[in-house]
Design an enzyme around this catalytic site. Structure first.
Site, PDB file in Angstrom:
ATOM      1  N   LYS A 191     -20.392  70.082  -2.903  1.00  0.00           N
ATOM      2  CA  LYS A 191     -19.749  68.910  -2.272  1.00  0.00           C
ATOM      3  C   LYS A 191     -18.817  68.337  -3.332  1.00  0.00           C
ATOM      4  O   LYS A 191     -19.258  67.875  -4.380  1.00  0.00           O
ATOM      5  CB  LYS A 191     -20.827  67.882  -1.888  1.00  0.00           C
ATOM      6  N   GLU A 265     -27.155  64.733 -14.230  1.00  0.00           N
ATOM      7  CA  GLU A 265     -26.397  64.359 -15.425  1.00  0.00           C
ATOM      8  C   GLU A 265     -25.698  63.060 -15.083  1.00  0.00           C
ATOM      9  O   GLU A 265     -24.796  63.032 -14.238  1.00  0.00           O
ATOM     10  CB  GLU A 265     -25.414  65.475 -15.796  1.00  0.00           C
ATOM     11  N   CYS A 300     -18.423  60.986 -19.609  1.00  0.00           N
ATOM     12  CA  CYS A 300     -19.805  60.491 -19.784  1.00  0.00           C
ATOM     13  C   CYS A 300     -20.151  60.382 -21.256  1.00  0.00           C
ATOM     14  O   CYS A 300     -20.993  59.580 -21.642  1.00  0.00           O
ATOM     15  CB  CYS A 300     -20.812  61.444 -19.158  1.00  0.00           C
ATOM     16  N   GLU A 402     -21.447  51.188 -18.698  1.00  0.00           N
ATOM     17  CA  GLU A 402     -20.489  52.293 -18.769  1.00  0.00           C
ATOM     18  C   GLU A 402     -19.200  51.889 -18.050  1.00  0.00           C
ATOM     19  O   GLU A 402     -19.220  51.585 -16.864  1.00  0.00           O
ATOM     20  CB  GLU A 402     -21.083  53.549 -18.116  1.00  0.00           C
TER      21      GLU A 402
HETATM   22  P1  ADP Z   1     -18.510  57.859  -9.352  1.00  0.00           P
HETATM   23  O1  ADP Z   1     -18.803  56.413  -9.343  1.00  0.00           O
HETATM   24  O2  ADP Z   1     -18.205  58.419 -10.664  1.00  0.00           O
HETATM   25  O3  ADP Z   1     -17.588  58.327  -8.266  1.00  0.00           O
HETATM   26  P2  ADP Z   1     -20.787  58.681  -7.846  1.00  0.00           P
HETATM   27  O4  ADP Z   1     -22.132  58.850  -8.406  1.00  0.00           O
HETATM   28  O5  ADP Z   1     -20.564  57.642  -6.841  1.00  0.00           O
HETATM   29  O6  ADP Z   1     -19.894  58.522  -9.113  1.00  0.00           O
HETATM   30  O7  ADP Z   1     -20.250  60.045  -7.243  1.00  0.00           O
HETATM   31  C1  ADP Z   1     -20.545  61.308  -7.751  1.00  0.00           C
HETATM   32  C2  ADP Z   1     -20.668  62.269  -6.589  1.00  0.00           C
HETATM   33  O8  ADP Z   1     -21.780  61.867  -5.799  1.00  0.00           O
HETATM   34  C3  ADP Z   1     -19.472  62.273  -5.649  1.00  0.00           C
HETATM   35  O9  ADP Z   1     -19.244  63.593  -5.193  1.00  0.00           O
HETATM   36  C4  ADP Z   1     -19.935  61.386  -4.515  1.00  0.00           C
HETATM   37  O10 ADP Z   1     -19.291  61.638  -3.288  1.00  0.00           O
HETATM   38  C5  ADP Z   1     -21.393  61.777  -4.438  1.00  0.00           C
HETATM   39  N1  ADP Z   1     -22.243  60.791  -3.746  1.00  0.00           N
HETATM   40  C6  ADP Z   1     -22.051  59.456  -3.646  1.00  0.00           C
HETATM   41  N2  ADP Z   1     -23.035  58.885  -2.910  1.00  0.00           N
HETATM   42  C7  ADP Z   1     -23.872  59.879  -2.535  1.00  0.00           C
HETATM   43  C8  ADP Z   1     -25.079  59.944  -1.768  1.00  0.00           C
HETATM   44  N3  ADP Z   1     -25.614  58.848  -1.217  1.00  0.00           N
HETATM   45  N4  ADP Z   1     -25.674  61.141  -1.615  1.00  0.00           N
HETATM   46  C9  ADP Z   1     -25.155  62.251  -2.175  1.00  0.00           C
HETATM   47  N5  ADP Z   1     -24.011  62.266  -2.895  1.00  0.00           N
HETATM   48  C10 ADP Z   1     -23.365  61.105  -3.084  1.00  0.00           C
END
Ligand code: ADP
Length: 500
Positions: A191, A265, A300, A402
């Site tokens: 994804k 991570e 990170c 962060e």
């Molecule tokens: P950032 O704030 O760096 O975008 P996120 O942790 O929100 O970090 O996003 C990292 C990845 O996790 C992205 O691919 C995002 O679409 C996905 N993501 C966000 N929310 C969810 C969720 N509830 N379940 C699974 N994947 C998610």
């Protein structure tokens, strides 16, 4: 194995972005969005739309997972070295696409081509090459359990692995997950991150020229609507995730509900300690590299807390500023550019909010570096001048949270024990560095720094072959190494053969 199609490298990133617009890659094919539900991918240097990608949901995820399930039996049955050779071949195929991938990721993320994006593209091939070469290490042990019984362990693939990636180094972070997963005999559904779905789609398209259909699939979409169903899908047996701590917790909870393993991570607030006896010029260069100013601090492992001995503090700050001032901020695709843009408007607002907060804090002395680009075509670009904050304490918000932007706190210290205690006084524990010419101090700090990745007198990024991951809130598990493949992408099976 014969190629299903032969892709020609396309170094016009706008044309390439358009050609990938509207597709997922499922079962070896580019598949259009099943509904008209798409979202825009924008160039953060101009704000202009460059492509639209599917806002995939449960049904696209299900389609991709089913393809992976179908492909997995034959893929797992293939001799490990043959799988490894195939993944190694994929690396050679990718080598011809480094330039186009570098350009495409520069266009969608705003990371400068010369300093960041092209480098990221070459690491992708390196990761595949590394894992392709260690396929025969997927071996078990013989156990001296009883003379009458032959007892062995074997390494078995988990099945279908769900890969969820962020936008900051999308191709590299994907490669460090898919390469060990695939070599270990798993099939994969990725994804992509909302902000950077194109270069990773292109990587998967290139690899699908060689990989059997269904072995590697990728869908784009939003976190809860697309990532959520991927984690929850009953046929997904493992999740590997890189992203924020908050989302990591959501993913871990959902994986826990299904009792499947999750490698996480997450963030970092990585300390750098510059001792009084450090080689100052090396430490200055290390701070600039460590802060990932060329990636706008969006890393990170960014050295976002720099503890500098009081005897070097002022000179250190002046030297870092002088060097960062020489770095050119501009069009990410321009070879002359050192520093590109922040990824998105939301991230830009967040970073600017932190800078404003820092400026208002008592005692803060912000040192702003470099200069915004003057080019009118970039007037809507998400450029932020790097800022070095002095005068803030380790308790300040800027030193605890962060930021994921070009912002670092330089904190003065007089005593090694205080610096070490402050470095460890963080919720995070991903990476840490110490700069000293004293061997005893270096070894002592390497033992006592609470981080998964500690470097002495250097500050390089994750490398294929070296275990990488965090302690505390920085995550669970390790990536990038042989052990990462064995521990995180296989099940160990014990087999007892009673010979009596
Ligand atoms: P950032 O704030 O760096 O975008 P996120 O942790 O929100 O970090 O996003 C990292 C990845 O996790 C992205 O691919 C995002 O679409 C996905 N993501 C966000 N929310 C969810 C969720 N509830 N379940 C699974 N994947 C998610």
């Amino acid at each position: 194995m014969t190629a299903r199609q032969t892709l020609t490298p396309n170094i016009d990133p706008k044309a390439l972005a358009r050609s990938l617009s509207g597709f997922n890659l499922i079962d070896g094919q580019l598949v259009p969005a099943s509904s008209s539900d798409t979202f825009a991918v924008c160039n953060p240097a101009t704000g202009l739309e460059i492509a639209r990608v599917p806002a995939s949901g449960r049904s696209e995820v299900d389609q991709a997972v089913r393809a992976a399930v179908r492909a997995q039996v034959d893929w797992a049955a293939m001799p490990a070295r043959k799988r490894g050779n195939l993944v190694g071949e994929c690396a050679r195929l990718l080598a011809a696409h480094v330039e186009e991938l570098g350009r495409l990721v520069a266009l969608e993320t705003g990371k400068a081509l010369r300093t960041e994006s092209r480098v990221e593209a070459s690491i992708v091939a390196d990761a595949l090459q590394f894992y392709g070469g260690v396929a025969s290490e997927l071996k078990g042990e013989s156990v001296p359990f009883s003379p009458e019984m032959l007892t062995i362990t074997t390494r078995e693939p988990i099945g279908v692995v769900g890969v969820i990636i962020p936008w900051n180094a999308p191709m590299m972070l994907m490669a460090l997950k898919i390469a060990p997963a695939l070599v270990a005999g798993n099939c994969v559904v990725v994804k992509s991150a909302e902000e950077a779905p194109l270069a990773v789609l292109r990587v998967c398209q290139i690899l699908n020229q060689l990989l059997p259909a269904g072995v590697l699939n990728i869908v784009s979409g939003f976190g809860p609507e697309c990532g959520g169903p991927l984690v929850a899908h009953p046929a997904v047996g493992k999740i590997t995730f890189t992203g924020s701590v908050e989302t990591g917790r959501i993913v871990a909870r959902a994986a826990g509900e299904k009792l499947i393993p999750a490698t996480l991570e997450l963030g970092g607030k990585s300390p750098m300690i510059v001792m009084h006896d450090a080689d100052l010029d090396k430490a200055v260069a290390g701070a600039i590299a460590g802060m990932r100013f060329t990636r706008q601090g969006q890393s990170c492992t960014a050295a976002s807390r720099i503890f500098v001995h009081e005897s070097l503090h002022d000179e250190f700050v002046a030297k870092v500023k002088a060097k960062v001032d020489l770095m050119k901020m501009g069009d990410p695709l321009d070879e002359a550019t050192d520093i590109g843009t922040i990824i998105s408007r939301a991230q830009y607002d967040k970073v600017c909010g932190y800078i404003e907060h820092g400026k208002a804090a008592s005692g803060a002395e912000p040192v702003e570096c470099s200069a915004l680009p003057g080019d009118a075509a970039l007037r809507d670009g998400l450029f932020v001048r790097p800022v070095i904050f002095t005068g803030l304490s380790n308790e300040s918000r800027l030193a605890r949270e962060e930021i994921f932007g070009p912002v670092t706190c330089v904190i003065k210290f007089s005593n090694y024990e205080d610096a070490l205690a402050a470095a460890n006084d963080s919720d995070y524990g991903l990476a840490a560095t110490i700069w000293t010419t004293n061997l005893k101090t270096a070894l002592d700090a390497s033992r006592r720094l609470q981080a998964g990745f500690v470097q002495i007198n250097q500050n390089i990024v994750v490398q294929p072959g070296l275990s990488y991951g965090g302690v505390k809130q920085s995550g669970l598990g390790r990536e990038a190494s042989l052990e990462a493949m064995l521990d995180h992408f296989t099940h160990k099976k014990t087999v007892i053969f009673n010979m009596q």
